[in-house]
Scaffold this active site. Structure first.
Site, PDB file in Angstrom:
ATOM      1  N   VAL A 538      70.996  38.685   0.986  1.00  0.00           N
ATOM      2  CA  VAL A 538      70.523  39.178  -0.308  1.00  0.00           C
ATOM      3  C   VAL A 538      69.170  39.847  -0.062  1.00  0.00           C
ATOM      4  O   VAL A 538      68.312  39.284   0.613  1.00  0.00           O
ATOM      5  CB  VAL A 538      70.374  38.024  -1.321  1.00  0.00           C
ATOM      6  N   ASP A 676      80.693  25.229  -9.987  1.00  0.00           N
ATOM      7  CA  ASP A 676      79.655  25.004  -8.978  1.00  0.00           C
ATOM      8  C   ASP A 676      78.279  25.097  -9.612  1.00  0.00           C
ATOM      9  O   ASP A 676      77.389  25.756  -9.088  1.00  0.00           O
ATOM     10  CB  ASP A 676      79.805  26.030  -7.846  1.00  0.00           C
TER      11      ASP A 676
HETATM   12  P1  AMP Z   1      73.300  33.686  -2.897  1.00  0.00           P
HETATM   13  O1  AMP Z   1      74.033  34.619  -2.070  1.00  0.00           O
HETATM   14  O2  AMP Z   1      73.521  33.873  -4.350  1.00  0.00           O
HETATM   15  O3  AMP Z   1      73.496  32.308  -2.468  1.00  0.00           O
HETATM   16  O4  AMP Z   1      71.736  33.980  -2.684  1.00  0.00           O
HETATM   17  C1  AMP Z   1      70.978  33.598  -1.556  1.00  0.00           C
HETATM   18  C2  AMP Z   1      69.519  33.514  -1.938  1.00  0.00           C
HETATM   19  O5  AMP Z   1      69.050  34.789  -2.321  1.00  0.00           O
HETATM   20  C3  AMP Z   1      69.260  32.613  -3.139  1.00  0.00           C
HETATM   21  O6  AMP Z   1      69.065  31.303  -2.746  1.00  0.00           O
HETATM   22  C4  AMP Z   1      68.010  33.236  -3.742  1.00  0.00           C
HETATM   23  O7  AMP Z   1      66.859  32.698  -3.152  1.00  0.00           O
HETATM   24  C5  AMP Z   1      68.149  34.697  -3.390  1.00  0.00           C
HETATM   25  N1  AMP Z   1      68.697  35.434  -4.536  1.00  0.00           N
HETATM   26  C6  AMP Z   1      69.999  35.596  -4.887  1.00  0.00           C
HETATM   27  N2  AMP Z   1      70.113  36.334  -5.993  1.00  0.00           N
HETATM   28  C7  AMP Z   1      68.876  36.673  -6.381  1.00  0.00           C
HETATM   29  C8  AMP Z   1      68.337  37.439  -7.461  1.00  0.00           C
HETATM   30  N3  AMP Z   1      69.135  37.982  -8.370  1.00  0.00           N
HETATM   31  N4  AMP Z   1      67.017  37.571  -7.553  1.00  0.00           N
HETATM   32  C9  AMP Z   1      66.209  36.998  -6.632  1.00  0.00           C
HETATM   33  N5  AMP Z   1      66.645  36.274  -5.584  1.00  0.00           N
HETATM   34  C10 AMP Z   1      67.972  36.119  -5.448  1.00  0.00           C
END
Ligand code: AMP
Length: 822
Positions: A538, A676
Site C-alpha cells: 500500500v 473480519d
Molecule cells: P491492507 O492491505 O489494507 O492490509 O493495508 C496495509 C497497511 O497499509 C495498513 O495496515 C495501513 O497501515 C496502511 N493502509 C491501508 N489502507 C490505507 C489508507 N486508506 N490510508 C492510509 N493507510 C492505509
C-alpha cells in the site's frame, strides 16, 4: 393457683424432679416471692421481712404451657433489689446461681454479715452491686475478680481495719468501681477511722516474674519454665494451663522465705501449643499479679489439604499447609518448577501457622491439565503432595477427530507457531483427497484472507463459493439458494452457512450495473510505502484528475502482487479470470459508500500491477494507532525513547467505537457480512475520524481464491464467535461478536485478544464459552456491551443499532477532546 415459696435449702434438682413428676399439670411459670413485687426482669423486695432466705421465684401452675424453660425465666431477671430484709445474713452460692442474667444486685439496710466465696461465680453480667448499710466486717476482692463492675457501693459498711480490706483502699485510690466517690470507714479497735487513713504494714500486692517472656521450642521438646511470686502476704502462685495440648505438664512448688516459686514442665511439646500464652498468677489478700510466656513451637510442614480443582469451574488448586517457621512453597508440573507468572501464581493468606491459598490459573486450558506437586519446606523438613488438575477437555475430545491446525502469529506477540497434527484414519484420508480433487476441479475457493493474528486451518475447508457450492456433498455451480454446506477440517465435517448478502443481491451470477471509476496510471504518482497487506503493498500517492475541485489529491493505492495468485486460478485463462474478479470486487467497493467506510475511488487496470485507489487515512490502521496512544507508547527520536504519544481517554475510545458501530450499521443495512472486523481493518484519519477500511474477508462473494495461501485458509479466530469457528457460520450477528472484540481491543490500547493463549487454546476457550476479561480501563457499561456481543446464542446478541446508540449516549456523557490529534 396458689403461690408457694421454695427455700433455697431445698435442692434444685429436687425441684426439677418434682417438676418432671408433675409436669402434666404444672406449667413452667414462676411466681414472685410473697413480700416482693416482680416483673419478668426485676424482683423488688423492700418490705421488712424476717425470712432468712434470699428471694427465689416460685413455681406457679397457670395451666398455661409457656415455651420458656425455668432456666430462661430466671435468666431474664436482670435486677434484684432487697431492702430491710433482716433475716438474710449470708449470701450463698445457691442464692445467686439461677440468676445467670443478673446485672444489678442491691442488698441494703439489712443484716448481711458474710458472702460465700463463689457467690457471684454464676453471675458474670453483674455490673452494679450495692451492699450498703450492712454489718459486713470484711469482704474479699476475689468475689469480684471475674466481674466487670461499674459500681460497688459499700456506704455505711464499717469493716474491721486490716489487710483483708486493704484492696478496698487500693481500689479507692485507683478510682475503681466508683469506690473513690464513697466515704468509707473501718473499725480500728476502739474507733472508726476513714478507710483512706488506714495504715497497714506488710500488706501489699504481690510481685511476679517468669523465667522467659518468649520461649521457642521444637515440637517434641521438653521444657521447664518457672514463675516466682513474692510479697507480703506471701502469694499463692499458679500456672494456668487450660487447653494446653502438650502432655505430661506438671507443676512443682518451692517456697522461700519471701518467694513462692512454681515450675511448669512441658514434656513432648505439641504444635497445637504454638502461640500459647503460658500465664502465671500470683494472688494474696490484696490482689493479684500475672505474667505470661509466649510459646513458639517450631515444627516441620505438613500439607493438610490439596484439592483437585472442580472440573471446568475452578481455576484454582486449593491448599492448606501448616508449619512453623512459615514454609516455603514450590509448585511442580511435569517435573519442572512452575515459575511465578501472570498466568499461574500462588495466592495465599496466613493464619497463625496455617497457609491457605490457591495456585491460580488464568484462563487455563487442557494444556494445563496434569499433575501438580506442591512442595512445602522449612528448616525442619520438606513434604510434597500431588494432585491432578483437570481444567478443560482437549478440543474435540468428545470423540470427533481433532482438526489439523497450523497457527501463524503476529510476530511481536506470539513468537511461536503451534501445529497439531492428529493422525488421520486411512478412510478419512481417502475422503479428504477425494474432496480435494472435487473441490479443486470445480473451483471451490477459500474465503478468508488475513493479515495479523490469525489461525490457518489446513486441509480442505470453507464454504462454497458463489460460483460453486458444495451442497450436501454435491457440488453445484452457482446455486443461489444454497443451504448449509459442509467443509472438512481435518477429519471433521462441518456445515457451513453462506454469507447472506451475496444471495440477496444476486451478485456474481447477475452482474450489477455499477460503474467503477478507472484511473489512468499516469495520474498516479507514488510517494512512499504505507504498509503491506495480504495481497500487496500500500502506497501513499498523489492522484491527478480525481477530484473535480482539486488538481491532485493524496490517496492510498493498493497494488496487487500477482493477480493470478490471488484471483481465479481455476479458469482456463487465469489472468483474464483474475481481472474479472478484480473488477467485481471493485464494483462491490464502489457500491459501499458511507461516512465510516473508507472511500473507494476506483481502479487502475491499464497495465500491471492492478491498483485500487482509496482515500488516504492519515493515521493508518486503528490497531497501530491504539498502540501508539496506549500507556506503553513511546516516540523514538534518534532511536531514543523520548515522550509518550498521549494516551487515549475514555471519551476518545467511545468516539472511535461509535464510529465503527455506525459503519457496521450501514454494512448490516446492506446485508453485508464483513467477517473480519478488527481494529487492524479500520483506518484513522484526521480529527479521530475512523472508518472500516478493509473488506478482505468478504471477498469470497466474488468467488476468488484470493486469500488462499499454500492451501491454507486463514481465520481470525480471536475475533470469531463459536458458531463461526465450529460451523463457519458468518452472519450480521457474528460481526456483532467481532465488534465486541474490537471494543476490547480499543480499551486495551490494541492488545491482541487472548494474547496469552496459543490459537488452538483460543479455539478451545471460545468454543467452551469463555469470554475475554474486562480490560483495566473499561467502564462497566462498556464491558456490558462486550458481554452483550458475546452471547453464545447469536439471536441473543445485541444488535449493532442498539450498540451504536448506547455508545453514542455514553460518549455524549463524556465530552470528546480531540486535542491529541493533528
Ligand atoms: P491492507 O492491505 O489494507 O492490509 O493495508 C496495509 C497497511 O497499509 C495498513 O495496515 C495501513 O497501515 C496502511 N493502509 C491501508 N489502507 C490505507 C489508507 N486508506 N490510508 C492510509 N493507510 C492505509
Amino acid at each position: 393457683m396458689d403461690l408457694f415459696f421454695i427455700p433455697p435449702r431445698i435442692c434444685w434438682w429436687r425441684v426439677l424432679f418434682l417438676l418432671s413428676i408433675f409436669q402434666d399439670y404444672l406449667s413452667n411459670m414462676l411466681d414472685c416471692p410473697p413480700t416482693c413485687s416482680c416483673s419478668p426482669t426485676e424482683i423488688y423486695c423492700n418490705k421488712s421481712d424476717n425470712g432468712k432466705f434470699f428471694p427465689l421465684l416460685a413455681l406457679q401452675d397457670t395451666g398455661n404451657n409457656g415455651n420458656n424453660s425455668i432456666e430462661d425465666l430466671f435468666k431474664n431477671i436482670t435486677s434484684i433489689h432487697i431492702e430491710n430484709w433482716t433475716g438474710l445474713q449470708t449470701l450463698k452460692d445457691v442464692d445467686m446461681e439461677l440468676y445467670t442474667g443478673l446485672q444489678r444486685l442491691t442488698i441494703m439496710n439489712g443484716n448481711l454479715r458474710g458472702i460465700q466465696a463463689r457467690a457471684f461465680s454464676q453471675n458474670p453480667h453483674l455490673r452494679y452491686i450495692n451492699l450498703s448499710k450492712n454489718p459486713l466486717t470484711t469482704l474479699s476482692w476475689q468475689l469480684f475478680q471475674n466481674l466487670q463492675l461499674f459500681e460497688l457501693r459499700l456506704e455505711e459498711v464499717v469493716f474491721e481495719c486490716g489487710c483483708d480490706i486493704r484492696w478496698i483502699q487500693l481500689w479507692q485510690q485507683r478510682g475503681e468501681a466508683g469506690l473513690h466517690t464513697q466515704l468509707l470507714f473501718c473499725n480500728n479497735g476502739a474507733s472508726k477511722i476513714p478507710l483512706q487513713a488506714m495504715n497497714i504494714s506488710l500488706c501489699d500486692l504481690p510481685d511476679i516474674s517468669v523465667t522467659h517472656y518468649n520461649l521457642t521450642v521444637i515440637e517434641g521438646d521438653r521444657v521447664t519454665v518457672t514463675c516466682n511470686g513474692s510479697g507480703s502476704p506471701l502469694p499463692e502462685v499458679d500456672w494456668t494451663v487450660n487447653d494446653l495440648h502438650s502432655i505430661n505438664t506438671h507443676q512443682s512448688n518451692v517456697y522461700w522465705p519471701n518467694v513462692h516459686s512454681i515450675n511448669l514442665t512441658l514434656v513432648n511439646v505439641s504444635r497445637d501449643d504454638n502461640f500459647y500464652m503460658l500465664t502465671c498468677i500470683a494472688e494474696n489478700k490484696v490482689g493479684m499479679a500475672n505474667a505470661s510466656i509466649q510459646l513458639t513451637v517450631h515444627f516441620p510442614p505438613t500439607i493438610l489439604k490439596l484439592d483437585e480443582p472442580e472440573r471446568r469451574h475452578e481455576t484454582c488448586i486449593e491448599f492448606t499447609v501448616r508449619g512453623n517457621p512459615q514454609p516455603t512453597l514450590r509448585w511442580f508440573h511435569r517435573d519442572k518448577e512452575i515459575p511465578p507468572s501472570d498466568y499461574i501464581r500462588t495466592e495465599m493468606d496466613t493464619y497463625q501457622d496455617y497457609l491457605e491459598g490457591c495456585l491460580n490459573f488464568k484462563d487455563p486450558t487442557h494444556h494445563n491439565n496434569g499433575n501438580y506437586t506442591l512442595e512445602a519446606s522449612n528448616f525442619l523438613g520438606v513434604t510434597t503432595k500431588t494432585v491432578y488438575g483437570h481444567f478443560l477437555n482437549a478440543p474435540f475430545s468428545d470423540g470427533t477427530p481433532t482438526p489439523t491446525i497450523t497457527v501463524t502469529h503476529r510476530p511481536e506477540e506470539d513468537t511461536f507457531g503451534v501445529s497439531i497434527a492428529v493422525g488421520l484414519a486411512g478412510f478419512a484420508c481417502v475422503l479428504l483427497v477425494v474432496l480435494f480433487v472435487l473441490i479443486n476441479k470445480y473451483g471451490r475457493r477459500s474465503k478468508f484472507g488475513m493479515k495479523g493474528p490469525v489461525a490457518v486451518i489446513s486441509g480442505e475447508e470453507d464454504s462454497a463459493s458463489p460460483l460453486h457450492h458444495v451442497n450436501h456433498g454435491i457440488i453445484t455451480p452457482c446455486t443461489l439458494d444454497a443451504g448449509p454446506d459442509a467443509v472438512v477440517i481435518g477429519m471433521t465435517r462441518i456445515p457451513v452457512i453462506e454469507n447472506p448478502q451475496y444471495f440477496r443481491h444476486g451478485h456474481n451470477c447477475n452482474k450489477p450495473a455499477t460503474y467503477v471509476q478507472h484511473i489512468k496510471r499516469r495520474d498516479i504518482i507514488l510517494k512512499r510505502e504505507l504498509g503491506e497487506g495480504a495481497f500487496g503493498k500500500v502506497f501513499l500517492a498523489e492522484c491527478y484528475n480525481l477530484s473535480p475541485t482539486k488538481d491532485k489529491m493524496l490517496v492510498a493505492v493498493k497494488t496487487l502482487k500477482d493477480p493470478t495468485l490471488v484471483f481465479s486460478q481455476t479458469l482456463k485463462d487465469p489472468t483474464l479470470a483474475a481481472r474479472k474478479d478484480f473488477q467485481r470486487e471493485a464494483e462491490l467497493l464502489t457500491n459501499l459508500q458511507h461516512e465510516h467506510i473508507v472511500k473507494f475511488y476506483g481502479v487502475c487496470v491499464d497495465g500491471d500491477p492492478l491498483i485500487m485507489v482509496f482515500e488516504y487515512m492519515k493515521h493508518g490502521d486503528l490497531n497501530k494507532f491504539l498502540r501508539a496512544h496506549g500507556p506503553d507508547a513511546m516516540i523514538l527520536v534518534d532511536g531514543q525513547p523520548l515522550q509518550t504519544n498521549g494516551e487515549l481517554g475514555l471519551s476518545q475510545m467511545l468516539h472511535i467505537a461509535t464510529q465503527i458501530a455506525a459503519g457496521m450499521m450501514y454494512l448490516a443495512s446492506q446485508h453485508f457480512v464483513h467477517r473480519d472486523l478488527a481494529t487492524r481493518n479500520c483506518l484513522v484519519g484526521n480529527g479521530l475520524l475512523v472508518k472500516i477500511g478493509d473488506f478482505g474477508m468478504s471477498r469470497d462473494i466474488y468467488s476468488t481464491d484470493y486469500y488462499r495461501v499454500g492451501g491454507h485458509t486463514m481465520l481470525p479466530i480471536r475475533w470469531m464467535p463459536p458458531e463461526s469457528i465450529m460451523y463457519r457460520k458468518f452472519t450480521t450477528e457474528s460481526d456483532v461478536w467481532s465488534f465486541g472484540v474490537i471494543l476490547w481491543e480499543i480499551f486495551t490500547y490494541g492488545k491482541q485478544p487472548w494474547f496469552q493463549l496459543a490459537n488452538n487454546e483460543v479455539i478451545e476457550c471460545i468454543t467452551q464459552g469463555r469470554v475475554l476479561e474486562r480490560p483495566r480501563v473499561c467502564p462497566k457499561e462498556v464491558y456490558d456491551i462486550m458481554l452483550g456481543c458475546w452471547q453464545r446464542e447469536p439471536q441473543q446478541r445485541l444488535n449493532i443499532k442498539d450498540i451504536q446508540k448506547i455508545l453514542y449516549a455514553l460518549g455524549k456523557a463524556t465530552p470528546v477532546y480531540l486535542d491529541i490529534l493533528g
